[in-house]
Design a protein around this motif. Sequence first.
Motif, PDB file in Angstrom:
ATOM      1  N   VAL A  18       0.844  -1.200   0.000  1.00 35.92           N
ATOM      2  CA  VAL A  18       0.000   0.000   0.000  1.00 35.92           C
ATOM      3  C   VAL A  18       0.877   1.246   0.000  1.00 35.92           C
ATOM      4  O   VAL A  18       0.651   2.181  -0.780  1.00 35.92           O
ATOM      5  CB  VAL A  18      -0.979  -0.003   1.197  1.00 35.92           C
ATOM      6  CG1 VAL A  18      -1.639   1.365   1.360  1.00 35.92           C
ATOM      7  CG2 VAL A  18      -2.037  -1.085   1.031  1.00 35.92           C
ATOM      8  N   ASP A  21       2.343   1.938  -3.266  1.00 35.44           N
ATOM      9  CA  ASP A  21       1.332   2.356  -4.241  1.00 35.44           C
ATOM     10  C   ASP A  21       0.846   3.783  -4.022  1.00 35.44           C
ATOM     11  O   ASP A  21       0.641   4.514  -4.982  1.00 35.44           O
ATOM     12  CB  ASP A  21       0.125   1.411  -4.205  1.00 35.44           C
ATOM     13  CG  ASP A  21       0.418   0.055  -4.836  1.00 35.44           C
ATOM     14  OD1 ASP A  21       1.460  -0.093  -5.508  1.00 35.44           O
ATOM     15  OD2 ASP A  21      -0.406  -0.863  -4.642  1.00 35.44           O
ATOM     16  N   VAL A  22       0.618   4.157  -2.760  1.00 35.90           N
ATOM     17  CA  VAL A  22      -0.010   5.456  -2.485  1.00 35.90           C
ATOM     18  C   VAL A  22       0.891   6.436  -1.758  1.00 35.90           C
ATOM     19  O   VAL A  22       0.517   7.580  -1.558  1.00 35.90           O
ATOM     20  CB  VAL A  22      -1.334   5.292  -1.696  1.00 35.90           C
ATOM     21  CG1 VAL A  22      -2.310   4.414  -2.451  1.00 35.90           C
ATOM     22  CG2 VAL A  22      -1.099   4.764  -0.297  1.00 35.90           C
ATOM     23  N   GLY A  23       2.054   5.996  -1.324  1.00 35.76           N
ATOM     24  CA  GLY A  23       2.973   6.872  -0.606  1.00 35.76           C
ATOM     25  C   GLY A  23       2.862   6.683   0.893  1.00 35.76           C
ATOM     26  O   GLY A  23       1.851   6.211   1.408  1.00 35.76           O
ATOM     27  N   GLY A  26       0.020   8.349   2.622  1.00 38.10           N
ATOM     28  CA  GLY A  26      -1.284   7.773   2.298  1.00 38.10           C
ATOM     29  C   GLY A  26      -1.535   6.418   2.941  1.00 38.10           C
ATOM     30  O   GLY A  26      -2.610   5.839   2.784  1.00 38.10           O
ATOM     31  N   LEU A  27      -0.537   5.908   3.671  1.00 35.60           N
ATOM     32  CA  LEU A  27      -0.666   4.602   4.312  1.00 35.60           C
ATOM     33  C   LEU A  27      -1.633   4.705   5.492  1.00 35.60           C
ATOM     34  O   LEU A  27      -1.370   5.419   6.454  1.00 35.60           O
ATOM     35  CB  LEU A  27       0.695   4.106   4.799  1.00 35.60           C
ATOM     36  CG  LEU A  27       0.700   2.815   5.617  1.00 35.60           C
ATOM     37  CD1 LEU A  27       0.228   1.644   4.779  1.00 35.60           C
ATOM     38  CD2 LEU A  27       2.082   2.559   6.175  1.00 35.60           C
ATOM     39  N   ALA A  31      -6.770   1.447   4.241  1.00 39.78           N
ATOM     40  CA  ALA A  31      -6.264   1.032   2.933  1.00 39.78           C
ATOM     41  C   ALA A  31      -5.698  -0.390   2.989  1.00 39.78           C
ATOM     42  O   ALA A  31      -5.869  -1.180   2.054  1.00 39.78           O
ATOM     43  CB  ALA A  31      -5.199   2.008   2.445  1.00 39.78           C
ATOM     44  N   ARG A  35      -7.054  -3.719   1.036  1.00 41.57           N
ATOM     45  CA  ARG A  35      -6.136  -4.561   0.249  1.00 41.57           C
ATOM     46  C   ARG A  35      -6.219  -6.014   0.709  1.00 41.57           C
ATOM     47  O   ARG A  35      -6.137  -6.932  -0.092  1.00 41.57           O
ATOM     48  CB  ARG A  35      -4.712  -4.019   0.396  1.00 41.57           C
ATOM     49  CG  ARG A  35      -3.605  -4.794  -0.267  1.00 41.57           C
ATOM     50  CD  ARG A  35      -3.465  -4.581  -1.767  1.00 41.57           C
ATOM     51  NE  ARG A  35      -3.391  -3.218  -2.193  1.00 41.57           N
ATOM     52  CZ  ARG A  35      -2.312  -2.618  -2.675  1.00 41.57           C
ATOM     53  NH1 ARG A  35      -1.186  -3.276  -2.791  1.00 41.57           N
ATOM     54  NH2 ARG A  35      -2.368  -1.364  -3.070  1.00 41.57           N
ATOM     55  N   GLY A  95       7.257   4.492  -1.941  1.00 42.61           N
ATOM     56  CA  GLY A  95       6.286   4.825  -0.909  1.00 42.61           C
ATOM     57  C   GLY A  95       6.762   4.555   0.495  1.00 42.61           C
ATOM     58  O   GLY A  95       6.403   5.254   1.437  1.00 42.61           O
TER      59      GLY A  95
END
Length: 184
Positions: A18, A21-23, A26-27, A31, A35, A95
């Motif tokens: 995660v 993928d989102v930084g 953003g974790l 999320a 997932r 990320g």
Amino acid sequence: MPRAGLTPERVVELGCAVADDVGWEGLTLAAVAQRAGVRLPSLYKHVGNVEDLRTRIAVRTLDELRAALVPALERGEGLAGLARAYLTFARAHPGRYPAVIRAAGPDEPELAAAGGALLEVIDGAMAAYGLEGDDLVDAVRIVRSALHGFVALDAGGGFRMARDVGRTFERMVTGLDAALRALA
């Protein structure tokens, strides 16, 4: 009863994916739960909270970065090999790379140990320069600062000029080598 296949290690693995993928910012546990295909409360059987997960991801990332650097030193590539392996790792894990700069708190012995193990590898690269004591501390700080700065600018799109970024990186490493020789 925990969902089959979901363990603390699996939650960390999913968290790593995660983050990449989102930084890092953003974790979130939400999320990771999405997932994993579970509801958010299910994660609390495996991690305490998002900070616990971030610490576990940081430990894993530091361990993986250390493992990525060791072969370059074993091949005798010194600072140049270490620097290239560092950049390659950071680009492969954009990320969660920010986790490697996090300092351990007094209640995070696993994070402290992982950070210490990484520093031992970097210290190993400095052995070629014969540095000890305060000079070694300065050298490690200089190298980490330069590599992190390059990685951060590279990841943020700060090198959009026409000049080849790889050439710039090699020149930076050459400059670091000269600076470390001067310290010795």
